[in-house]
Design an enzyme around this catalytic site. Structure first.
Site, PDB file in Angstrom:
ATOM      1  CB  ILE A 151     -12.180   0.640   2.037  1.00 35.08           C
ATOM      2  CG1 ILE A 151     -13.072  -0.586   2.230  1.00 35.08           C
ATOM      3  CG2 ILE A 151     -11.125   0.702   3.108  1.00 35.08           C
ATOM      4  CD1 ILE A 151     -14.108  -0.787   1.149  1.00 35.08           C
ATOM      5  CB  ALA A 152     -12.928   4.385   6.205  1.00 32.71           C
TER       6      ALA A 152
ATOM      7  NE  ARG B 254      -2.969  10.112   7.954  1.00 34.28           N
ATOM      8  CZ  ARG B 254      -2.494  10.091   6.714  1.00 34.28           C
ATOM      9  NH1 ARG B 254      -1.215   9.898   6.511  1.00 34.28           N
ATOM     10  NH2 ARG B 254      -3.293  10.292   5.676  1.00 34.28           N
TER      11      ARG B 254
ATOM     12  CE1 TYR C  52      -5.818   7.023  12.246  1.00 33.35           C
ATOM     13  CE2 TYR C  52      -3.778   5.753  12.130  1.00 33.35           C
ATOM     14  CZ  TYR C  52      -4.717   6.576  11.534  1.00 33.35           C
ATOM     15  OH  TYR C  52      -4.561   6.939  10.220  1.00 33.35           O
TER      16      TYR C  52
ATOM     17  CG  HIS D 280      -3.732  -3.821   7.638  1.00 31.02           C
ATOM     18  ND1 HIS D 280      -4.154  -4.609   6.594  1.00 31.02           N
ATOM     19  CD2 HIS D 280      -4.132  -2.560   7.305  1.00 31.02           C
ATOM     20  CE1 HIS D 280      -4.780  -3.878   5.686  1.00 31.02           C
ATOM     21  NE2 HIS D 280      -4.770  -2.634   6.093  1.00 31.02           N
TER      22      HIS D 280
ATOM     23  CE  LYS E 284      -7.903  -6.305  -0.104  1.00 33.98           C
ATOM     24  NZ  LYS E 284      -7.732  -5.003  -0.819  1.00 33.98           N
TER      25      LYS E 284
ATOM     26  NE  ARG F 222      -6.442   0.159  -3.939  1.00 38.36           N
ATOM     27  CZ  ARG F 222      -6.866   0.983  -2.997  1.00 38.36           C
ATOM     28  NH1 ARG F 222      -6.252   2.131  -2.795  1.00 38.36           N
ATOM     29  NH2 ARG F 222      -7.890   0.674  -2.235  1.00 38.36           N
TER      30      ARG F 222
HETATM   31  N1  LIG Z   1     -12.609  -4.750   1.333  1.00 38.96           N
HETATM   32  C1  LIG Z   1     -12.653  -3.864   0.373  1.00 38.96           C
HETATM   33  O1  LIG Z   1     -13.633  -3.771  -0.372  1.00 38.96           O
HETATM   34  C2  LIG Z   1     -11.501  -2.926   0.204  1.00 38.96           C
HETATM   35  C3  LIG Z   1     -11.569  -1.933  -0.783  1.00 38.96           C
HETATM   36  C4  LIG Z   1     -10.543  -1.009  -0.860  1.00 38.96           C
HETATM   37  C5  LIG Z   1      -9.459  -1.089   0.017  1.00 38.96           C
HETATM   38  N2  LIG Z   1      -9.402  -2.086   0.940  1.00 38.96           N
HETATM   39  C6  LIG Z   1      -8.271  -2.151   1.890  1.00 38.96           C
HETATM   40  O2  LIG Z   1      -8.463  -1.098   2.839  1.00 38.96           O
HETATM   41  C7  LIG Z   1      -7.225  -0.509   3.201  1.00 38.96           C
HETATM   42  C8  LIG Z   1      -7.293   0.976   2.904  1.00 38.96           C
HETATM   43  O3  LIG Z   1      -7.571   1.181   1.543  1.00 38.96           O
HETATM   44  P1  LIG Z   1      -8.258   2.560   1.034  1.00 38.96           P
HETATM   45  O4  LIG Z   1      -8.604   2.356  -0.381  1.00 38.96           O
HETATM   46  O5  LIG Z   1      -9.320   2.988   1.966  1.00 38.96           O
HETATM   47  O6  LIG Z   1      -6.997   3.551   1.155  1.00 38.96           O
HETATM   48  P2  LIG Z   1      -7.015   5.136   1.316  1.00 38.96           P
HETATM   49  O7  LIG Z   1      -8.214   5.712   0.665  1.00 38.96           O
HETATM   50  O8  LIG Z   1      -5.670   5.609   0.878  1.00 38.96           O
HETATM   51  O9  LIG Z   1      -7.188   5.351   2.896  1.00 38.96           O
HETATM   52  C9  LIG Z   1      -6.216   4.936   3.815  1.00 38.96           C
HETATM   53  C10 LIG Z   1      -6.365   5.761   5.083  1.00 38.96           C
HETATM   54  O10 LIG Z   1      -5.328   5.359   5.980  1.00 38.96           O
HETATM   55  C11 LIG Z   1      -4.904   6.466   6.758  1.00 38.96           C
HETATM   56  N3  LIG Z   1      -3.425   6.589   6.665  1.00 38.96           N
HETATM   57  C12 LIG Z   1      -2.586   6.543   7.721  1.00 38.96           C
HETATM   58  N4  LIG Z   1      -1.310   6.645   7.315  1.00 38.96           N
HETATM   59  C13 LIG Z   1      -1.326   6.761   5.976  1.00 38.96           C
HETATM   60  C14 LIG Z   1      -0.325   6.903   4.994  1.00 38.96           C
HETATM   61  N5  LIG Z   1       0.990   6.910   5.305  1.00 38.96           N
HETATM   62  N6  LIG Z   1      -0.700   7.002   3.718  1.00 38.96           N
HETATM   63  C15 LIG Z   1      -1.992   6.960   3.366  1.00 38.96           C
HETATM   64  N7  LIG Z   1      -3.004   6.816   4.261  1.00 38.96           N
HETATM   65  C16 LIG Z   1      -2.672   6.723   5.569  1.00 38.96           C
HETATM   66  C17 LIG Z   1      -5.606   7.686   6.211  1.00 38.96           C
HETATM   67  O11 LIG Z   1      -6.683   7.979   7.088  1.00 38.96           O
HETATM   68  P3  LIG Z   1      -6.630   9.201   8.120  1.00 38.96           P
HETATM   69  O12 LIG Z   1      -6.029  10.361   7.381  1.00 38.96           O
HETATM   70  O13 LIG Z   1      -8.044   9.396   8.482  1.00 38.96           O
HETATM   71  O14 LIG Z   1      -5.802   8.794   9.282  1.00 38.96           O
HETATM   72  C18 LIG Z   1      -6.156   7.262   4.875  1.00 38.96           C
HETATM   73  O15 LIG Z   1      -7.344   7.918   4.539  1.00 38.96           O
HETATM   74  C19 LIG Z   1      -6.161  -1.285   2.425  1.00 38.96           C
HETATM   75  O16 LIG Z   1      -5.642  -2.289   3.257  1.00 38.96           O
HETATM   76  C20 LIG Z   1      -6.922  -1.912   1.275  1.00 38.96           C
HETATM   77  O17 LIG Z   1      -6.333  -3.136   0.844  1.00 38.96           O
HETATM   78  C21 LIG Z   1     -10.414  -2.979   1.045  1.00 38.96           C
END
Ligand SMILES: NC(=O)c1ccc[n+]([C@@H]2O[C@H](COP(=O)([O-])OP(=O)(O)OC[C@H]3O[C@@H](n4cnc5c(N)ncnc54)[C@H](OP(=O)(O)O)[C@@H]3O)[C@@H](O)[C@H]2O)c1
Length: 338
Positions: free
Chosen positions: A12-13, A34, A55, A76, A94, A163
């Protein structure tokens, strides 16, 4: 201009960073991961001037006004509170926390720090959502009685997917059911007073399919379905005593020509004698809404308006807190520890 720093370089980033490139009020000033490699790769992709390993390094920078937190749900709380105490405004993904207690602590920290904290429900900032609310409030479908919504996807990737990790507060209610709860609250104009869940637990321990009903003090009822291992229509309906509204794409509306339909007469009763043939479809009025920019650009602009102009938040604290309390209750009913 609001200078944003991004914490976390996941799925999502990337979508948010793309969106901010179309924002008229925000720019990306830094990103932290990280690992230095991931931060550098992300910064190169989105032309971000500063890439940081860790961070904390981002929170220490004076040239960052606001932080976007896109970490797993259990992180969060920690990073939002650290960011607020470092003087940053926070747009946090969220659901805001792993449970309602964490969310309350996060808002308390925002008040103490005199900084803005908003839960990143991007669909709430989109003009499609505003137009639907305006249509409902104008009486287009009479008195609202029932709200139905769904948000599902069928994930093939389980290992390493946040998830499906109970220790990261995963699960379908937390990931997508929260949209349906917050939408029902928005349309009803009040928080639910009771809720009932049924669901299926994945071997990992998280709910992978869930359905729930919500009751509101006014008498409105809502039902929704969410799932991470199932396909569904992902639409929303608002049903009143003079018609109903259908929103085919409520959660991620497109930049151009997002639509909703107002159907003012319901089909004839199926048990009427003349109903031997299929009932005629009700007359539909289609309304079209264009934001003119990416959904996450709309969200970033709306967040900037809260910070820079003192505008009302698109996801007010009481809505976040009601959603979090409902998520807690529904998950407890499914036997999930919150
Ligand atoms: N609003 C929306 O449209 C939307 C859509 C999807 C998700 N979300 C929300 O956004 C958040 C992240 O979701 P995502 O889909 O982006 O997840 P993701 O692809 O798994 O990314 C999470 C990021 O968190 C960091 N991280 C730090 N500790 C971690 C750990 N123990 N395990 C995994 N990742 C870790 C990592 O970044 P670094 O390696 O760079 O530190 C990782 O890339 C969730 O809260 C989700 O509910 C929102």
């Amino acid at each position: 201009m609001l200078n944003f720093g991004i914490i976390g370089t996941g799925n999502i980033a990337r979508q948010f960073a793309f969106g901010v490139s179309q924002s008229s009020r925000c720019r990306l000033a830094g990103v932290a991961s990280r690992t230095a490699e991931s931060a550098a790769g992300f910064a190169a992709s989105y032309k971000i001037p500063v890439a940081l390993a860790g961070y904390d390094a981002l929170l220490a920078r004076a040239d960052i006004d606001a932080v976007y937190i896109s970490l797993p749900n259990t992180m969060h709380h920690e990073w939002t509170i650290k960011a607020l105490r470092a003087g940053k405004h926070v747009l946090c993904e969220k659901p805001l926390g792993a449970n309602a207690r964490e969310a309350a602590e996060m808002f308390a920290a925002a008040r103490e720090s005199r900084r803005v904290l908003v839960e990143a429900f991007m669909y709430r900032a989109h003009p499609l959502t505003h137009a639907v609310v305006a249509a409902v409030r104008s009486g287009a479908i009479g008195q609202v009685k029932l709200i139905r919504s769904s948000f599902c996807y069928c994930s093939r990737k389980i290992d390493g997917n946040i998830r499906f990790a109970p220790e990261l507060a995963g699960g379908s209610l937390m990931d997508i059911g929260c949209y349906c709860i917050s939408f029902s609250h928005l349309i009803a104009g009040e928080a639910p007073c009771s809720c009932q869940a049924a669901g299926h637990l994945h071997p990992s321990g998280v709910d992978d399919v869930a359905t729930a009903t919500l009751a509101f003090p006014s008498g409105i009822v809502a039902s929704f379905t969410c799932g991470m291992t199932v396909h569904a229509d992902n639409s929303a309906y608002v049903c009143g005593d003079e018609g109903y509204i259908e929103i085919p794409v409520p959660w991620k509306p497109p930049a151009q020509d997002a639509v909703f339909h107002i159907c003012r007469n319901t089909p004839p009763r199926q048990d009427a004698p003349q109903a031997a043939t299929a009932p005629a479809a009700p007359p539909r009025e289609t309304r079209t809404v264009s934001a003119g920019k990416d959904l996450y650009a709309v969200e970033a602009d709306a967040f900037a308006a809260v910070v820079l102009d003192g505008a009302a938040s698109f996801m007010p604290e009481d809505h976040t807190m009601a959603t979090m309390r409902t998520l807690d209750e529904l998950r407890l009913q499914l036997g999930i520890r919150v």
